[in-house]
Scaffold this motif. Structure first.
Motif, PDB file in Angstrom:
ATOM      1  N   VAL A  67       0.824  -1.207   0.000  1.00 43.00           N
ATOM      2  CA  VAL A  67       0.000   0.000   0.000  1.00 43.00           C
ATOM      3  C   VAL A  67       0.858   1.257   0.000  1.00 43.00           C
ATOM      4  O   VAL A  67       0.518   2.266  -0.632  1.00 43.00           O
ATOM      5  CB  VAL A  67      -0.945  -0.006   1.226  1.00 43.00           C
ATOM      6  N   CYS A  86      -9.481  -2.900   4.845  1.00 44.11           N
ATOM      7  CA  CYS A  86      -8.316  -2.706   5.721  1.00 44.11           C
ATOM      8  C   CYS A  86      -8.554  -3.340   7.086  1.00 44.11           C
ATOM      9  O   CYS A  86      -7.632  -3.930   7.675  1.00 44.11           O
ATOM     10  CB  CYS A  86      -8.030  -1.215   5.874  1.00 44.11           C
ATOM     11  N   LEU A  96      -3.000  -3.869  -5.736  1.00 40.97           N
ATOM     12  CA  LEU A  96      -3.351  -4.363  -4.404  1.00 40.97           C
ATOM     13  C   LEU A  96      -4.061  -5.720  -4.470  1.00 40.97           C
ATOM     14  O   LEU A  96      -3.810  -6.611  -3.657  1.00 40.97           O
ATOM     15  CB  LEU A  96      -4.249  -3.352  -3.687  1.00 40.97           C
TER      16      LEU A  96
END
Length: 435
Positions: A61, A136, A198
């Motif tokens: 990230v 997250c 990601l």
């Protein structure tokens, strides 16, 4: 519970007793008799693959925080939530990890954590901003389960090679973070944006989960066979921890020294993960080069994370190691005040070796300072619950300080103060004592 000095090595009989107790304590509640385990090579492969996932989803990230913030129109402090939210849930998830392991078994929880990690990585790239933050949270929870259970698993299955196995899994963890950081920008270019970059790490989590599936089946079968072979096994099983065990652990100064050592080094680490590429680019470095320097700093952490646990396992007191690794870390951080771009590779080297060493030492102390796998797992849970909650303050707070001051001098100075505290904690936790 007391903290005593431990000067004599364990005898063969003591090692066997400790290994037997460890196997019983981490087994599912229904399994009183020694149960069949997967082949050591399969366990080893599972540990390595799980470890590769324990930082990759976070490190990838950092080089993309700018793009993510721009896409959702986030300020600097809000952008730091991409790394802060996983840390908060790494702390909160650590609370439930031991309970889940006692209910379902260590292998099943590890496998479930990898599935959860895969889902969190994919949710993180869904269109709405709320999905980013929810993903997250799932990623942090999954990593918490892996973090807490790994030291106890190693203490249980590799009692005579705990330091070496700790070195292996901490090095694999850093390797995963290094590859993730180094490939974040190239994958962004190749896959059409930050979302593709990601999302690609969900594949590694899925592969690791598949490798753990046979171990879950073996553990379940062994638990059923133990109950069938000994109908009274449940009543004869080793009792779970007493209700006051957690209170006793929190009353131990040594346990708190290890906990705060873990938390302080994590705070520095995750501030660097969140902001190091931005520090470089704010001083004129290109985004691609900043990503490479960041990846290099992560790569050299493998040196410290592998060497330090090996040395720690051969020493009665780890205080000299604590001093050495913290000095290296502080030198790397302090260098960012002097020549952030001109000395970038040197600072990355010093910081990387020091950071890897402090991480390896923190994980090793959880094993060396405890008498059995049960206590190691509980100390791991305590250290990582409070440690990661402390660390969660770092990226957001220093992002806010940067935003308020308009520069990086004050945030870096704060990190140096944290390093001073880390030195004091290392001197306390490195003493030859056991909980």
């Amino acid at each position: 519970m007391s903290e005593t000095s431990s000067h004599a090595p364990l005898t063969g009989t003591e090692r066997a007793a400790e290994a037997a107790a460890a196997a019983q304590e981490l087994a599912p509640p229904a399994a009183a008799a020694p149960r069949m385990r997967a082949h050591p090579a399969l366990v080893l492969l599972g540990i390595v693959l799980a470890s590769l996932n324990m930082r990759a989803a976070l490190a990838g990230v950092s080089p993309l925080v700018g793009e993510i913030g721009d896409h959702f129109h986030l300020a600097a402090a809000a952008s730091s939530l991409v790394t802060t939210i996983p840390l908060v849930f790494m702390g909160l998830g650590s609370i439930v990890a031991p309970k889940l392991a006692r209910r379902w078994g260590t292998e099943a929880v590890l496998c479930g954590a990898l599935v959860l990690l895969c889902g969190g990585v994919l949710l993180r790239v869904a269109p709405p901003v709320v999905a980013l933050f929810a993903g997250c949270a799932l990623v942090g929870t999954a990593i918490a389960l892996l973090n807490v259970l790994m030291p106890g698993l190693i203490k249980r299955d590799f009692p005579d090679r705990a330091a070496g196995m700790t070195a292996l899994y901490s090095s694999a963890m850093i390797l995963g973070a290094t590859v993730s950081a180094a490939t974040a920008v190239p994958l962004e270019d190749a896959l059409g944006g930050w979302r593709g970059s990601l999302a690609s790490w969900s594949v590694l989590a899925a592969v690791a989960a598949v490798v753990w599936l046979p171990q879950v089946v073996i553990a379940r079968r062994a638990a059923r066979e133990a109950v069938q072979d000994a109908p009274g096994a449940r009543s004869r099983a080793v009792p779970g921890p007493a209700a006051g065990d957690a209170g006793k652990l929190t009353r131990s100064p040594l346990a708190w020294q290890i906990t705060l050592f873990m938390g302080s080094q994590s705070l520095v680490a995750y501030v660097i993960i969140a902001w190091l590429p931005t520090i470089f680019t704010d001083h004129g470095m290109s985004k691609a080069q900043a990503g490479l320097v960041f990846a290099y700093s992560t790569l050299v952490q493998a040196v410290g994370s592998f060497v330090v646990p090996m040395l720690a396992g051969r020493m009665r007191s780890q205080r000299p190691l604590a001093v050495a690794v913290v000095v290296l870390m502080a030198a790397g951080v302090g260098g960012l005040l002097v020549a952030p771009v001109g000395g970038a590779w040197l600072w990355a080297t010093l910081y990387g070796v020091g950071q890897g060493g402090t991480l390896g030492l923190a994980l090793t102390l959880m094993v060396l300072r405890t008498r059995d796998a049960h206590t190691a797992a509980r100390l791991s849970g305590m250290a990582q619950t409070w440690g990661y909650l402390l660390a969660a303050v770092g990226p957001f707070a220093l992002g806010a300080v940067h935003q308020a001051t308009g520069g990086w001098t004050v945030p870096i100075a704060v990190l140096l103060v944290v390093c001073a505290g880390l030195m004091a904690l290392g001197l306390g936790a490195g003493r030859d004592r056991r909980i």
